[in-house]
Design a protein around this motif. Structure first.
Motif, short mmCIF file in Angstrom:
data_model
loop_
_atom_site.label_atom_id
_atom_site.label_comp_id
_atom_site.label_asym_id
_atom_site.label_seq_id
_atom_site.Cartn_x
_atom_site.Cartn_y
_atom_site.Cartn_z
N ALA A 118 -18.37 -6.43 1.31
CA ALA A 118 -18.10 -7.57 2.17
C ALA A 118 -17.42 -8.71 1.39
CB ALA A 118 -19.40 -8.06 2.79
N TRP A 119 -17.80 -8.89 0.11
CA TRP A 119 -17.20 -9.99 -0.65
C TRP A 119 -15.71 -9.80 -0.82
CZ3 TRP A 119 -14.57 -9.40 -5.20
CH2 TRP A 119 -14.78 -8.23 -5.93
N VAL A 120 -15.27 -8.55 -0.95
CA VAL A 120 -13.85 -8.27 -1.13
C VAL A 120 -13.08 -8.63 0.14
CG1 VAL A 120 -12.15 -6.44 -1.50
CG2 VAL A 120 -14.24 -6.48 -2.85
N GLU A 121 -13.57 -8.19 1.27
CA GLU A 121 -12.90 -8.51 2.53
C GLU A 121 -12.85 -10.02 2.76
OE1 GLU A 121 -14.81 -6.29 5.63
OE2 GLU A 121 -14.13 -4.37 4.83
N ASN A 122 -13.95 -10.71 2.46
CA ASN A 122 -13.97 -12.16 2.61
C ASN A 122 -12.96 -12.83 1.69
OD1 ASN A 122 -15.99 -12.11 4.56
ND2 ASN A 122 -17.64 -12.30 3.05
N CYS A 123 -12.86 -12.35 0.48
CA CYS A 123 -11.91 -12.91 -0.48
C CYS A 123 -10.48 -12.73 0.00
CB CYS A 123 -12.11 -12.28 -1.85
SG CYS A 123 -10.98 -12.93 -3.10
N VAL A 124 -10.14 -11.53 0.42
CA VAL A 124 -8.78 -11.25 0.89
C VAL A 124 -8.48 -12.09 2.13
CG1 VAL A 124 -7.25 -9.47 1.86
CG2 VAL A 124 -8.68 -8.95 -0.14
N ASN A 125 -9.41 -12.14 3.06
CA ASN A 125 -9.20 -12.92 4.28
C ASN A 125 -9.02 -14.41 3.98
OD1 ASN A 125 -9.23 -10.85 6.21
ND2 ASN A 125 -11.45 -10.84 6.26
N LYS A 126 -9.72 -14.91 2.99
CA LYS A 126 -9.61 -16.32 2.62
C LYS A 126 -8.30 -16.61 1.90
CE LYS A 126 -11.91 -19.97 0.02
NZ LYS A 126 -13.00 -20.31 -0.89
N ALA A 127 -7.89 -15.72 1.01
CA ALA A 127 -6.71 -15.96 0.16
C ALA A 127 -5.40 -15.72 0.89
CB ALA A 127 -6.78 -15.09 -1.09
N VAL A 128 -5.37 -14.74 1.77
CA VAL A 128 -4.10 -14.33 2.40
C VAL A 128 -3.94 -15.03 3.74
CG1 VAL A 128 -2.81 -12.37 3.32
CG2 VAL A 128 -4.14 -12.11 1.21
N THR A 129 -2.85 -15.77 3.85
CA THR A 129 -2.54 -16.46 5.11
C THR A 129 -1.40 -15.77 5.86
OG1 THR A 129 -1.04 -17.98 3.96
CG2 THR A 129 -3.34 -18.68 4.23
N ALA A 130 -0.70 -14.88 5.20
CA ALA A 130 0.41 -14.14 5.83
C ALA A 130 -0.15 -13.10 6.79
CB ALA A 130 1.27 -13.46 4.77
N LEU A 152 -7.18 -3.83 -4.83
CA LEU A 152 -6.81 -4.66 -5.99
C LEU A 152 -7.86 -5.73 -6.24
CD1 LEU A 152 -4.73 -5.48 -8.18
CD2 LEU A 152 -3.73 -7.00 -6.45
N CYS A 153 -8.26 -6.42 -5.20
CA CYS A 153 -9.24 -7.50 -5.33
C CYS A 153 -10.55 -6.98 -5.91
CB CYS A 153 -9.47 -8.16 -3.96
SG CYS A 153 -10.63 -9.52 -4.00
N PHE A 154 -11.01 -5.83 -5.44
CA PHE A 154 -12.24 -5.24 -5.96
C PHE A 154 -12.13 -5.01 -7.46
CE2 PHE A 154 -14.90 -1.62 -7.10
CZ PHE A 154 -16.13 -2.04 -6.62
N ARG A 213 -9.21 -14.15 -9.77
CA ARG A 213 -7.89 -13.70 -10.23
C ARG A 213 -7.00 -13.32 -9.05
NH1 ARG A 213 -10.74 -10.57 -14.60
NH2 ARG A 213 -10.61 -11.92 -16.42
N PHE A 214 -7.58 -12.64 -8.08
CA PHE A 214 -6.81 -12.24 -6.91
C PHE A 214 -6.26 -13.46 -6.18
CE2 PHE A 214 -6.54 -11.41 -2.35
CZ PHE A 214 -5.65 -10.34 -2.34
N GLY A 215 -7.10 -14.42 -5.92
CA GLY A 215 -6.69 -15.60 -5.17
C GLY A 215 -5.62 -16.43 -5.85
N LYS A 216 -5.61 -16.41 -7.17
CA LYS A 216 -4.64 -17.20 -7.95
C LYS A 216 -3.42 -16.38 -8.36
CE LYS A 216 -8.19 -20.22 -9.82
NZ LYS A 216 -8.90 -20.67 -11.02
N SER A 217 -3.36 -15.13 -7.95
CA SER A 217 -2.30 -14.24 -8.41
C SER A 217 -0.94 -14.57 -7.80
CB SER A 217 -2.65 -12.78 -8.07
OG SER A 217 -2.58 -12.56 -6.67
N THR A 218 0.10 -14.24 -8.53
CA THR A 218 1.46 -14.37 -8.04
C THR A 218 1.67 -13.47 -6.83
OG1 THR A 218 2.20 -14.90 -10.26
CG2 THR A 218 3.90 -14.27 -8.69
N LEU A 219 1.00 -12.33 -6.82
CA LEU A 219 1.10 -11.42 -5.68
C LEU A 219 0.70 -12.14 -4.39
CD1 LEU A 219 -0.14 -7.75 -5.58
CD2 LEU A 219 -0.50 -9.28 -3.67
N VAL A 220 -0.43 -12.82 -4.40
CA VAL A 220 -0.89 -13.53 -3.20
C VAL A 220 0.05 -14.68 -2.87
CG1 VAL A 220 -2.75 -14.95 -2.24
CG2 VAL A 220 -3.29 -12.81 -3.41
N LYS A 221 0.53 -15.38 -3.89
CA LYS A 221 1.47 -16.48 -3.64
C LYS A 221 2.73 -15.97 -2.97
CE LYS A 221 -0.30 -19.24 -7.41
NZ LYS A 221 -0.16 -19.62 -8.81
N GLU A 222 3.28 -14.88 -3.47
CA GLU A 222 4.49 -14.30 -2.86
C GLU A 222 4.20 -13.83 -1.43
OE1 GLU A 222 7.47 -14.39 -3.86
OE2 GLU A 222 7.45 -14.51 -6.04
#
Length: 85
Positions: A1-13, A26-28, A34-43
């Motif tokens: 559940a923490w992974v899904e919450n993290c992805v849902n919070k970080a990704v707005t696209a 990847l987040c797991f 690290r996932f939330g601050k990654s260039t991948l998420v920014k892009e």
């Protein structure tokens, strides 16, 4: 559940299920901070999907050393991310 919450919070696209699954994998592996601050998420949040897909390869090292297993895992995640749903 923490992974899904993290992805849902970080990704707005807008993402499809395959993209979500690849991002969760990847987040797991790298952790939420690290996932939330990654260039991948920014892009991705800038809707640069191709650039985001190319950033999976940035996460194939441990202690600064490239690992074959992580390289294969990141490639598989990238392929899933790019697969049409």
């Amino acid at each position: 559940a923490w992974v899904e919450n993290c992805v849902n919070k970080a990704v707005t696209a807008s993402i499809n299920q395959n993209e979500f699954d690849a991002l969760c994998s990847l987040c797991f592996n790298i952790g939420c901070p690290r996932f939330g601050k990654s260039t991948l998420v920014k892009e991705l949040n800038l809707a640069n999907y191709d650039a985001a897909a190319n950033r999976f390869k940035d996460w194939n090292k441990q202690a600064g050393k490239q690992l074959a297993g992580l390289t294969r895992r990141r490639e598989a995640e990238r392929e899933l991310f790019e697969a049409t749903a």
